[in-house]
Design a protein around this motif. Sequence first.
Motif, PDB file in Angstrom:
ATOM      1  N   THR A 148     -12.382  60.036 -26.507  1.00 52.35           N
ATOM      2  CA  THR A 148     -11.204  60.359 -25.699  1.00 52.35           C
ATOM      3  C   THR A 148     -10.873  59.164 -24.819  1.00 52.35           C
ATOM      4  OG1 THR A 148     -12.526  61.290 -23.887  1.00 52.35           O
ATOM      5  CG2 THR A 148     -11.811  62.809 -25.618  1.00 52.35           C
ATOM      6  N   LYS A 149      -9.744  59.232 -24.163  1.00 56.12           N
ATOM      7  CA  LYS A 149      -9.284  58.134 -23.311  1.00 56.12           C
ATOM      8  C   LYS A 149     -10.285  57.813 -22.212  1.00 56.12           C
ATOM      9  CE  LYS A 149      -5.311  56.716 -20.494  1.00 56.12           C
ATOM     10  NZ  LYS A 149      -3.987  57.132 -19.969  1.00 56.12           N
ATOM     11  N   GLY A 150     -10.955  58.845 -21.682  1.00 57.27           N
ATOM     12  CA  GLY A 150     -11.863  58.628 -20.563  1.00 57.27           C
ATOM     13  C   GLY A 150     -13.296  58.357 -20.963  1.00 57.27           C
ATOM     14  N   THR A 151     -13.573  58.222 -22.253  1.00 57.87           N
ATOM     15  CA  THR A 151     -14.943  58.013 -22.709  1.00 57.87           C
ATOM     16  C   THR A 151     -15.403  56.584 -22.439  1.00 57.87           C
ATOM     17  OG1 THR A 151     -14.576  59.623 -24.487  1.00 57.87           O
ATOM     18  CG2 THR A 151     -16.495  58.207 -24.681  1.00 57.87           C
ATOM     19  N   ILE A 152     -16.644  56.453 -21.982  1.00 56.47           N
ATOM     20  CA  ILE A 152     -17.216  55.139 -21.693  1.00 56.47           C
ATOM     21  C   ILE A 152     -17.449  54.381 -23.001  1.00 56.47           C
ATOM     22  CG2 ILE A 152     -19.253  53.947 -20.794  1.00 56.47           C
ATOM     23  CD1 ILE A 152     -19.614  56.219 -18.824  1.00 56.47           C
ATOM     24  N   PRO A 153     -17.010  53.104 -23.080  1.00 55.46           N
ATOM     25  CA  PRO A 153     -17.328  52.282 -24.257  1.00 55.46           C
ATOM     26  C   PRO A 153     -18.846  52.154 -24.404  1.00 55.46           C
ATOM     27  CG  PRO A 153     -15.606  51.275 -22.935  1.00 55.46           C
ATOM     28  CD  PRO A 153     -16.156  52.407 -22.122  1.00 55.46           C
ATOM     29  N   PRO A 154     -19.380  52.087 -25.603  1.00 51.30           N
ATOM     30  CA  PRO A 154     -18.691  51.997 -26.891  1.00 51.30           C
ATOM     31  C   PRO A 154     -18.334  53.347 -27.504  1.00 51.30           C
ATOM     32  CG  PRO A 154     -21.032  51.789 -27.243  1.00 51.30           C
ATOM     33  CD  PRO A 154     -20.851  51.930 -25.755  1.00 51.30           C
ATOM     34  N   TYR A 155     -18.509  54.441 -26.730  1.00 52.27           N
ATOM     35  CA  TYR A 155     -18.329  55.776 -27.310  1.00 52.27           C
ATOM     36  C   TYR A 155     -16.873  56.226 -27.310  1.00 52.27           C
ATOM     37  CZ  TYR A 155     -23.229  55.213 -26.775  1.00 52.27           C
ATOM     38  OH  TYR A 155     -24.497  54.686 -26.851  1.00 52.27           O
ATOM     39  N   ASN A 156     -15.993  55.340 -26.853  1.00 50.35           N
ATOM     40  CA  ASN A 156     -14.552  55.590 -27.017  1.00 50.35           C
ATOM     41  C   ASN A 156     -14.118  55.325 -28.455  1.00 50.35           C
ATOM     42  OD1 ASN A 156     -15.044  52.841 -26.761  1.00 50.35           O
ATOM     43  ND2 ASN A 156     -13.076  52.421 -25.784  1.00 50.35           N
ATOM     44  N   LYS A 157     -15.061  54.878 -29.280  1.00 55.98           N
ATOM     45  CA  LYS A 157     -14.777  54.644 -30.703  1.00 55.98           C
ATOM     46  C   LYS A 157     -15.868  55.272 -31.576  1.00 55.98           C
ATOM     47  CE  LYS A 157     -12.391  50.252 -29.820  1.00 55.98           C
ATOM     48  NZ  LYS A 157     -12.351  48.786 -30.106  1.00 55.98           N
TER      49      LYS A 157
END
Length: 232
Positions: A148-157
């Motif tokens: 989701t938009k608010g997910t911390i990288p790298p878990y935004n992908k």
Amino acid sequence: MSGEANQGKALSVEVAGEKVARVPIRTRVVLPGDDLDAFLLEYAGPVVQPGDLLFVTEKIVAITQGRSYLVEDIHPRRLALFLSKYVTRTPYGIGLGMPETMEMALRECGTPRILFAAAVSAVTKALGRKGDFYRIAGDKARAIDGPTKGTIPPYNKAVVLGPERPREVAQRVKTLLGGVAEVAVVDINDLGGNILGSTLDKAGERRLLAILKDNPLGQGHESTPLGVVRPA
């Protein structure tokens, strides 16, 4: 330990006439390959006191178990593309509303179970009843997190599955911390939550859900995947 509440959250709440503190523990980002025990000893070890309850988000448990997958590495089948179109998305999480998360649900839960859950949900939703899909699909489907938009990288992908053997994990962590605190692996968001595994009895789990009802760890970039509950 931050010692401060996350934005929009309170450090303490009153449940059944008892005031309790829910203090988030700020950490670095957990990465695949990290050792969960070492991570918890580093961040929770210095904080936990006798009589505390340590709650751990299911996501960091799953990540350390190798259950995080880059979206680009997931190749959804046609059925996943079709079913994902009918999932209601919310601001708090994409759930199975994208082909990649639905594909992982099909793999985790089995195609027959997901199809049955979808069929029942289609009927009962038309009658004004919600939630039957996840009640039938089960905790494995409910615990799948998409980017989701608010997910911390790298878990935004990435897509993160639910943890394996969460009750065993909770018991191991309790032993790791010297047995001074109860432990729970939780799946909490701003819509509600579940206790996936704990060292508590059923009454204790219900109490913990009431304490964490407003999701004190937050939903975005807070970097607080752990917290302790103790008498205020």
